[in-house]
Design a protein around this motif. Structure first.
Motif, PDB file in Angstrom:
ATOM      1  N   GLU A 107       0.805  -1.321  -0.085  1.00  0.00           N
ATOM      2  CA  GLU A 107      -0.046   0.030   0.007  1.00  0.00           C
ATOM      3  C   GLU A 107       0.941   1.274  -0.119  1.00  0.00           C
ATOM      4  OE1 GLU A 107      -3.769   0.194   1.769  1.00  0.00           O
ATOM      5  OE2 GLU A 107      -3.196   1.810   3.018  1.00  0.00           O
ATOM      6  N   GLU A 111      -5.680   5.160  -2.493  1.00  0.00           N
ATOM      7  CA  GLU A 111      -5.819   4.796  -3.736  1.00  0.00           C
ATOM      8  C   GLU A 111      -4.731   4.018  -4.435  1.00  0.00           C
ATOM      9  OE1 GLU A 111      -7.149   8.583  -5.157  1.00  0.00           O
ATOM     10  OE2 GLU A 111      -8.142   8.435  -3.346  1.00  0.00           O
ATOM     11  N   HIS A 112      -3.260   4.354  -4.131  1.00  0.00           N
ATOM     12  CA  HIS A 112      -2.226   3.908  -4.853  1.00  0.00           C
ATOM     13  C   HIS A 112      -1.758   2.671  -4.209  1.00  0.00           C
ATOM     14  CE1 HIS A 112      -3.125   7.738  -6.596  1.00  0.00           C
ATOM     15  NE2 HIS A 112      -2.703   7.066  -7.650  1.00  0.00           N
ATOM     16  N   GLU A 225      -2.739   2.369  -9.381  1.00  0.00           N
ATOM     17  CA  GLU A 225      -3.992   2.468  -8.634  1.00  0.00           C
ATOM     18  C   GLU A 225      -4.417   1.082  -8.322  1.00  0.00           C
ATOM     19  OE1 GLU A 225      -7.097   5.107 -10.155  1.00  0.00           O
ATOM     20  OE2 GLU A 225      -5.675   5.791 -11.655  1.00  0.00           O
ATOM     21  N   LYS A 226      -4.769   0.893  -7.034  1.00  0.00           N
ATOM     22  CA  LYS A 226      -5.171  -0.441  -6.416  1.00  0.00           C
ATOM     23  C   LYS A 226      -6.416  -0.914  -7.466  1.00  0.00           C
ATOM     24  CE  LYS A 226      -4.281   0.626  -1.789  1.00  0.00           C
ATOM     25  NZ  LYS A 226      -5.139   1.169  -0.334  1.00  0.00           N
ATOM     26  N   LYS A 227      -7.215  -0.242  -8.163  1.00  0.00           N
ATOM     27  CA  LYS A 227      -8.201  -0.946  -8.777  1.00  0.00           C
ATOM     28  C   LYS A 227      -7.663  -1.421 -10.055  1.00  0.00           C
ATOM     29  CE  LYS A 227      -9.906   3.349 -11.026  1.00  0.00           C
ATOM     30  NZ  LYS A 227      -9.798   4.515 -10.636  1.00  0.00           N
ATOM     31  N   HIS A 228      -6.498  -1.038 -10.455  1.00  0.00           N
ATOM     32  CA  HIS A 228      -5.672  -1.768 -11.703  1.00  0.00           C
ATOM     33  C   HIS A 228      -4.796  -2.710 -11.457  1.00  0.00           C
ATOM     34  CE1 HIS A 228      -7.223   2.281 -13.855  1.00  0.00           C
ATOM     35  NE2 HIS A 228      -8.043   1.259 -14.010  1.00  0.00           N
ATOM     36  N   GLU A 295      -5.721   0.117 -18.290  1.00  0.00           N
ATOM     37  CA  GLU A 295      -6.187   1.072 -17.629  1.00  0.00           C
ATOM     38  C   GLU A 295      -7.998   1.171 -18.340  1.00  0.00           C
ATOM     39  OE1 GLU A 295      -5.006   5.603 -18.307  1.00  0.00           O
ATOM     40  OE2 GLU A 295      -3.676   4.577 -17.101  1.00  0.00           O
ATOM     41  N   VAL A 487       3.087  10.150  -7.165  1.00  0.00           N
ATOM     42  CA  VAL A 487       1.600  10.743  -7.537  1.00  0.00           C
ATOM     43  C   VAL A 487       1.316  12.137  -7.684  1.00  0.00           C
ATOM     44  CG1 VAL A 487      -0.700  10.654  -6.561  1.00  0.00           C
ATOM     45  CG2 VAL A 487       0.719   8.587  -6.249  1.00  0.00           C
TER      46      VAL A 487
END
Lengths: 780, 276
Positions: A107, A111-112, A225-228, A295, A487
């Protein structure tokens, strides 16, 4: 080649059945040797047993594929059982994916996440330093990109024999360190600079035990980005495998088995084909295209082609997604006609990625890659079941149970630790300390590494807030760690440092390895970074030698003990065995890449002295710890006592030092390492072009040379902001830390006294000549 | 025109690698930049673009197409063959074209710089040759701003002022043909084409390492005679904020402040917004 062992199939391309079913042990050994697939006799028997059950012989594709999958490099058959008990499984709240993939994910903020990978490219670099180092960079970048992350920094710890090693004593088949250093730096520069990722940290260490087996370790840090975050697996049955990037050729055949054997006199001629060819200009758009596809949410899984090539990638992606797979090997683009199926399957040609994509996204992905001028081809799909099937022009060339295929053997090899027997000998106290300090400053391990660092672009991407070289404009200074601000709208930073001192691990693998963690912590803390994760690249000799494996066990135990105590996890790593020279194994070299989290980069501190008349303090305690010190090496001393790390003290010191930096009480911080206090003070003064007058008498009753050059751990030299001395001392007292006021900055000389005795009084100009000049002189 | 309407094309092909930070420099200032692949301008892409739809063009740093022939040679050959005429019109219409590092090399290869005998000369008039040290040099450099008038890219920089902007290149030595060096230099001086010279921290004439490449007259950046095409070796996009500028830890000023690279992007946008 004995024709009875290889039966040609009646097809229009090269395909052989390997005649194992009728082979006795002797024949099995011969086949293993002739095919160079890397199996030992036990593994040959295991392969034979499996195919006996199936009632058929393996094809050459199957046989070679198993050799790749079961190599030490691919499946860690020796190291895994040991690592499970030492450095794995350190729990920490920042862990997102640790040890599970080739790169660790941790972490960064809400978000990242940041991604870290570190690995070796030793044997290829010893044979062909330029190509070996360059492809090392290429490989480590892919490890980060296939997690979906944008690479933001590269690191490169390097280890060579002495540049002064007599040319006529270099063994046959071995390259001189000067040639190797020059080639390796060229390779890293040309690849790293071209691909546009800054090289911000590393180390260059010289020790004659690396003659014949230099070490080239490469690391990469990325941000995502965590979601990616992307895993290296298919999402389920029906995913299409898309092969993207460079074409497949005969370069890099047997790279992993080559990495899992000792180098010898003929390695140069025999193994050049195992060194891959890199192409950063294919890589750069490949990175862009892959990240764009991620992405846009078009990718279900992604993995790079590392060791073992296609053979390692496809099976693992399918298996980890709970599937089997079918591959049409003739669809893989090749560099030339006539590459045999087994060669396509295991080639380690560079700049290739595998994507798993849902069928509805395939067209979009292909178009996206076409826009980047990157070749991309669907070559197969994931299916229900546990089998991998490969066809070539409609002929089945491989059909294996995936669990057997990827489930390499695990060995509990015998090991014993052999304590070193060192005759203690204290050198004569130097008659002239000026001369001794100058000798240390031009010692190649200590001398300025500007010659190397200026050749790497450490600023591309425009996010390097603390540079690797920290000094007044136009001068040189070694920073402790670099800091990247990854970032855009955040002041958070990643501090990056690399360290291992093989002189300590050679004497004492357990305590020496602890020192590697200690120094990383010191470096990170010195710029204001909180130690947050480590990556390891464990370079050792032949593990089939019990004493070498004993060193490995001791070393990883040392690493694990400190990291666990600090609750800082190991996120990822790599084991490189079989680093042997004519004089035996290399020193135990567990290279550690330390990542620190900087809460606010505006508070970062550098190592160059800054302001006249500020107080200079030493934080930490100095003991007579001379084992492995550069001073003893030069002065002719001997000691078996590698420096020791006091775990409680290290933990408190980290907190205390970070508090000082957070409260903005300090102007400069630097940690003494090789060459002790003397060299660290000189480096700070040279970088800031500002002298100092210090007195070591408060260090106690040791001899002056011990005070000046001891390499005790967990220490920092701190220049304290004017008027903040009281607060500074109060903060350190509140953590229960030892500290001493040594003196004051000022002038253009470095003056070091021990009570009434003036030890050193040297103009900065004189020190700079030798410190900055040495590497330029040796390298041209 | 409004800042937010200024469209900047940051051009790339394989091997350009400073496009993101260059893009960000314009973005942070409130303009409307876009990273555009050369293929998009030549119509070979599923997302085609036209040069005339932009108000500024930038060639970022990197190693376009690997720089294997000569720095910038391949990129410029591809541009010339596919986009040459559009580019000449773009320049002649007064739109700014900025080339940094490899971008400078490309502008010279294209013949847009120094441009002594026309907007885009058929052959390159100069070359950015291998550094005297024969090595890649990544280090802080100090530039003296010496352009007197028509300062499309530097109107916010005072004459004679010093700016710290880092360099990173292997081929940055500005060289003119030996037999015409003197007259060409004189003409460039007369045309007020020299923008930046490498200097020492005290502003005096630089030697290595402050001049990292051995350029004649310590030239670090030049414009065309019209002043709307500029190439420079150092990287202003890396010094957009103080926090990525060299040596900020030695000078405790607010890090939210802009670095010395900011002036160039800001001047360029000012020019466009005033002129168009």
């Amino acid at each position: 080649m004995n024709p009875d062992h290889y039966i040609k199939r009646d097809v229009h391309f090269p395909l052989y059945d390997i005649n194992l079913l009728n082979a006795d042990d002797e024949a099995l050994q011969t086949i293993a040797d002739e095919t160079a697939a890397g199996h030992d006799l036990n593994e040959m028997k295991r392969v034979k047993e499996y195919f006996t059950k199936l009632g058929r012989n393996p094809t050459d594709v199957e046989f070679q594929a198993l050799g790749q999958a079961w190599s030490e490099h691919s499946c860690y058959k020796t190291s895994k059982p040991i690592l499970k008990n030492t450095i794995f499984n350190i729990d920490a709240p920042q862990n997102i994916l640790v040890i599970k993939e080739d790169a660790g994910v941790l972490e960064f903020d809400d978000e990242h996440a940041y991604v870290v990978a570190l690995e070796s490219h030793n044997h290829p670099s010893a044979i062909e330093p330029y190509g070996g180092a360059a492809t090392g960079i290429g490989g480590i970048l892919r490890d980060v990109v296939w997690m979906g992350a944008q690479p933001v920094a590269l690191v490169d710890p390097l280890f060579f024999g002495s540049l002064d090693y007599p040319m006529d004593e270099v063994p046959k088949g071995v390259k001189h360190p000067t040639y190797l250093l020059s080639g390796v730096v060229d390779g890293i520069r040309d690849y790293g600079n071209r691909v546009g990722i800054p090289t911000v940290a590393g180390q260059v260490t010289f020790h004659n035990s690396y003659i014949g087996n230099c070490l080239v370790n490469v690391g990469c840090i990325g941000i995502v980005e965590k979601k990616h975050i992307i895993r290296s697996r298919v999402s389920g049955p029906g995913d299409v495998f898309i092969y993207a990037g460079g074409r497949t050729g005969r370069d890099g055949i047997h790279g992993v088995t080559f990495a899992s054997a000792d180098l010898h006199e003929e390695s140069d001629t025999e193994s050049r084909g195992a060194v891959q060819l890199g192409d950063p200009i294919t890589k750069e758009p490949l990175i862009h295209a892959c990240l764009e596809a991620v992405e846009k949410g078009l990718v279900s899984g992604m993995k790079d082609f590392g060791g073992g090539g296609l053979s390692s990638v496809v099976g693992e992606m399918a298996l980890h997604g709970g599937c089997g797979c079918e591959i049409e090997l003739d669809r893989v683009p090749t560099k030339e006609e006539g590459v045999a199926p087994w060669e396509i399957w295991i080639s380690e040609s560079q700049e290739r990625m595998m994507l798993a994509v849902r069928p509805e996204n395939v067209e979009k992905v292909l178009r996206l890659f076409a826009d980047w001028d990157v070749e991309a081809v669907p070559i197969g799909r994931s299916v229900v079941g546990k089998n991998i099937t490969i066809t070539y022009c409609n002929t089945k060339v491989l059909e294996l149970d995936l669990e057997f295929y990827t489930g390499g053997p695990e060995y509990d090899r015998p090991y014993e630790f052999a304590p070193r027997d060192v005759q203690e000998r204290m050198p004569e106290e130097p008659a002239d300390y000026n001369e001794m300090l100058l000798k240390l400053l031009c010692e190649e391990n200590i001398a300025c590494k500007g010659w190397v660092v200026h050749q790497y672009d450490h600023e591309v991407r425009g996010k390097t807030v603390i540079k690797p070289l920290q000094a007044k404009l136009g001068l040189e200074g070694h920073g402790d760690a670099a800091v990247i601000k990854p970032v855009e709208n955040s002041w958070k930073g990643l501090a990056i440092s690399c360290d291992i001192n093989p002189r300590y691990t050679l004497l004492d693998p357990y305590h020496g390895s602890m020192c590697a963690i200690d120094e990383n912590c010191r470096n990170l803390v010195a710029v204001g970074g909180r130690p947050h994760s480590f990556a390891d690249c464990l370079n050792f000799g032949n593990p089939e030698n019990p004493e070498t494996l004993g060193d490995f066990v001791e070393s990883t135990r040392g690493l694990g003990d400190v990291a666990r105590f600090l609750s800082v996890p190991f996120s990822s790593g790599n084991v490189s065995f079989y680093n042997e020279t004519l004089n035996g194994p290399i020193p135990p070299t567990p290279t550690i890449l330390g990542i620190g989290l900087v809460e606010d980069i505006r508070k970062c501190v550098t190592s160059d002295m800054k302001v006249e008349d500020e107080a200079v303090y030493l934080v930490g305690q100095t003991f007579e710890e001379m084992g492995g010190s550069i001073y003893y090496e030069i002065a002719g001393g001997c000691s078996g006592d590698a420096p020791m790390v006091d775990l409680d003290n290290l933990k408190n010191s980290i907190e205390g030092m970070l508090d000082l930096i957070d409260k903005e009480l300090v102007s400069a911080v630097h940690d003494p390492s090789e060459g002790g206090l003397g060299v660290a003070l000189a480096e700070m003064a040279l970088a800031g072009d500002l002298g100092a007058d210090v007195d070591l008498s408060a260090l106690g009753k040791m001899r002056s040379d011990i005070k000046l050059f001891s390499e005790s751990q967990t220490r920092w030299i701190v220049e304290v902001r004017s008027g903040k001395e009281g607060t500074f001392e109060r903060v350190l007292n509140s953590y229960g830390l030892s500290f001493l006021r040594l003196g004051t900055t000022g002038g253009k000389n470095l003056i070091i006294r021990d009570g009434k005795k003036e030890l050193v009084n040297l103009p900065l100009k004189r020190m700079r000549e030798v410190w900055e000049g040495t590497l330029h002189e040796k390298m041209g | 025109m409004d800042l937010k309407d200024i469209r900047v094309a940051v051009l790339r092909i394989e091997g350009t690698n400073c496009e993101e930070e260059s893009f960000l420099a314009f973005k942070r200032l409130g303009a409307d930049p876009e990273m555009v692949h050369l293929k998009q301008l030549t119509g070979d892409s599923s997302h085609p673009r036209k040069l005339k739809d932009y108000h500024a063009l930038m060639f970022p740093g990197g190693f376009s197409a690997g720089d294997y022939v000569r720095a910038g040679a391949i990129f410029s050959a591809r541009i010339k063959s596919s986009l040459g005429r559009d580019l000449v019109r773009f320049v002649e219409d007064g739109y700014p074209v900025l080339g940094i590092c490899n971008g400078f090399q490309i502008l010279v290869e294209l013949g847009l710089l120094p441009g002594l005998s026309g907007t885009m000369t058929g052959r390159a008039e100069a070359v950015l040759a291998t550094n005297d040290s024969n090595r890649f040099e990544c280090r802080p450099t100090i530039l003296k701003h010496v352009k007197r008038g028509n300062r499309v890219f530097t109107e916010k920089m005072g004459y004679g002022e010093l700016f710290t902007i880092p360099s990173a290149h292997a081929e940055g030595k500005f060289v003119l043909p030996e037999d015409r060096e003197k007259e060409m230099l004189e003409e460039m001086v007369k045309n007020d084409q020299i923008v930046f010279q490498y200097v020492k921290p005290d502003g005096t004439k630089a030697e290595y390492p402050f001049n990292p490449n051995g350029s004649i007259l310590n030239i670090a950046g030049i414009t065309n005679p019209a002043g709307n095409v500029m190439g420079m070796m150092p990287h202003p996009e890396r010094a957009f904020y103080r926090s990525t500028s060299p040596n900020w830890t030695r000078h405790p000023l607010p890090l939210e402040d802009f670095g010395d690279g900011w002036y160039i992007f800001s001047s360029l946008l000012n020019y466009v917004s005033r002129r168009f």
